[in-house]
Scaffold this active site. Structure first.
Site, PDB file in Angstrom:
ATOM      1  CG  ASN A 115      41.914  43.416  27.101  1.00  0.00           C
ATOM      2  OD1 ASN A 115      42.535  42.977  26.690  1.00  0.00           O
ATOM      3  ND2 ASN A 115      42.019  44.739  27.842  1.00  0.00           N
ATOM      4  CD1 TRP A 116      40.733  37.023  26.312  1.00  0.00           C
ATOM      5  CD2 TRP A 116      42.252  35.341  25.764  1.00  0.00           C
ATOM      6  NE1 TRP A 116      40.250  35.815  25.979  1.00  0.00           N
ATOM      7  CE2 TRP A 116      41.023  34.708  25.623  1.00  0.00           C
ATOM      8  CE3 TRP A 116      43.504  34.702  25.233  1.00  0.00           C
ATOM      9  CZ2 TRP A 116      40.583  33.404  25.311  1.00  0.00           C
ATOM     10  CZ3 TRP A 116      43.298  33.377  24.773  1.00  0.00           C
ATOM     11  CH2 TRP A 116      41.766  32.910  24.776  1.00  0.00           C
ATOM     12  CE  LYS A 117      43.045  43.549  31.308  1.00  0.00           C
ATOM     13  NZ  LYS A 117      42.794  44.250  32.545  1.00  0.00           N
ATOM     14  CG  HIS A 139      42.956  48.707  28.816  1.00  0.00           C
ATOM     15  ND1 HIS A 139      43.380  48.622  30.015  1.00  0.00           N
ATOM     16  CD2 HIS A 139      41.764  47.915  28.945  1.00  0.00           C
ATOM     17  CE1 HIS A 139      43.066  47.973  30.858  1.00  0.00           C
ATOM     18  NE2 HIS A 139      41.968  47.296  30.281  1.00  0.00           N
ATOM     19  CD  GLU A 147      45.535  46.564  32.254  1.00  0.00           C
ATOM     20  OE1 GLU A 147      45.586  45.978  31.099  1.00  0.00           O
ATOM     21  OE2 GLU A 147      44.858  46.196  33.083  1.00  0.00           O
ATOM     22  CD  GLU A 191      37.832  48.385  31.024  1.00  0.00           C
ATOM     23  OE1 GLU A 191      37.438  47.252  31.149  1.00  0.00           O
ATOM     24  OE2 GLU A 191      39.082  48.818  30.699  1.00  0.00           O
ATOM     25  N   GLY A 231      40.727  44.245  37.748  1.00  0.00           N
ATOM     26  CA  GLY A 231      41.613  43.388  38.577  1.00  0.00           C
ATOM     27  C   GLY A 231      41.640  43.328  39.994  1.00  0.00           C
ATOM     28  CB  SER A 250      36.100  43.578  39.280  1.00  0.00           C
ATOM     29  OG  SER A 250      37.396  43.948  39.555  1.00  0.00           O
ATOM     30  N   GLY A 287      38.091  41.434  31.562  1.00  0.00           N
ATOM     31  CA  GLY A 287      39.641  41.008  31.706  1.00  0.00           C
ATOM     32  C   GLY A 287      39.677  39.754  32.081  1.00  0.00           C
ATOM     33  N   GLY A 288      40.092  39.591  33.282  1.00  0.00           N
ATOM     34  CA  GLY A 288      40.623  38.151  33.819  1.00  0.00           C
ATOM     35  C   GLY A 288      39.568  37.034  33.852  1.00  0.00           C
TER      36      GLY A 288
HETATM   37  P1  13P Z   1      39.366  42.754  34.991  1.00  0.00           P
HETATM   38  O1  13P Z   1      37.913  41.970  34.326  1.00  0.00           O
HETATM   39  O2  13P Z   1      40.271  41.843  35.158  1.00  0.00           O
HETATM   40  O3  13P Z   1      39.065  43.624  36.319  1.00  0.00           O
HETATM   41  O4  13P Z   1      39.791  43.738  33.704  1.00  0.00           O
HETATM   42  C1  13P Z   1      38.875  44.830  33.378  1.00  0.00           C
HETATM   43  C2  13P Z   1      39.740  45.149  32.116  1.00  0.00           C
HETATM   44  O5  13P Z   1      40.685  45.835  32.223  1.00  0.00           O
HETATM   45  C3  13P Z   1      39.186  45.069  30.667  1.00  0.00           C
HETATM   46  O6  13P Z   1      39.804  45.883  29.778  1.00  0.00           O
END
Ligand code: 13P
Length: 252
Positions: free
Chosen positions: A12-14, A98, A100, A168, A174, A214, A235-236
């Site tokens: 997920n590149w956000k 998600h 967020e 999640e 993050g 993470s 994510g990251g």
């Molecule tokens: P991180 O891997 O950056 O913690 O993010 C997880 C995430 O929200 C994937 O959707």
């Protein structure tokens, strides 16, 4: 039954990535053959890149997904994108609910469920996210919260082919923090049991439940080996091909 579930590692590149970021997709595609048959790989770039990435990945084992969609197919919703548009751009899946979006856009379980239905209407798989906040975990409410989200966000008609659940924990996203493997096993086992109660054992045995929060190459093997964990939503660490592939390597 776990052997019947092909794990899915999705990035997920956000809100990250410009046209030049296709170099990272190219690197993932170059290595993809090593993973075929062991783990499915998906990249979910921002919407501006979905068409470009999908065109590039066509014919490769790398699936392209999107990060959100509107529940309606079309209409006066300035700035929004429908599932049909994402499908038209080449996406095969869309993340919905998600944390967020639940936090910053105040999305409710009912809205998430409507978005999952929209994904199906367009022929996309829905990746439905659930997870508790730090306060909820500290208060001992993790399973209650996750149970309510699963109940409210999964539409009737859920199957292993049309839906993936991503657990999640919000506090693990993050932050570099991750739950213990025992906590992950408890949450995933609980979610699968909830799915079994509502949709039957066959659906529960087949539906994939990803862990997200993470995940990195150094902890992927441990997290991915937990029972009822069928891949990761990353994510990251998904922004760099080497890290993303390093995580997927947990399944080699
Ligand atoms: P991180 O891997 O950056 O913690 O993010 C997880 C995430 O929200 C994937 O959707």
């Amino acid at each position: 039954m776990a052997a019947a579930r092909r794990p899915l590692v999705a990035g997920n590149w956000k809100m990250n990535g410009l046209k030049g970021s296709i170099a990272e997709l190219d690197k993932v595609m170059a290595a993809a053959a090593d993973y075929t048959g062991k783990v499915e790989l998906m990249v979910c770039p921002p919407s501006t890149l979905v068409a470009q990435f999908a065109a590039r990945a066509q014919g490769s084992p790398i699936a392209i997904g999107a990060q959100d969609c509107h529940a309606e197919a079309a209409g006066a919703f300035t700035g929004d994108l429908s599932a049909e548009m994402l499908k038209d751009a080449g996406a095969v899946a869309v993340i919905v609910g998600h944390s967020e979006r639940r936090t910053y856009h105040k999305e409710t379980d009912a809205e998430v469920r409507a978005k999952a239905l929209a994904a199906w209407r367009a022929g996309l798989m829905a990746i439905v996210c659930v997870g508790e906040t730090k306060d909820e975990r500290v208060a001992g409410k993790t399973l209650e919260v996750v149970g309510r989200q699963v109940e409210g966000s999964l539409p009737d008609g859920t199957t292993p082919a049309n839906l993936v659940i991503a657990y999640e924990p919000v506090w693990a996203i993050g932050t570099g923090l991750t739950p213990t493997t025992a906590d992950v096993a408890e949450a995933h086992g609980f979610i699968r049991a909830e799915v079994a109660k509502r949709f039957g054992q066959a659906v529960a045995d087949g539906v994939r439940i990803q862990y997200g929060g993470s995940v990195k190459p150094s902890n992927a093997k441990e997290l991915m080996s937990v029972s009822d964990v069928d891949g990761a939503l990353v994510g990251g660490a998904s922004l760099k091909a080497d890290d993303f592939l390093g995580i997927a390597s947990a399944y080699l």
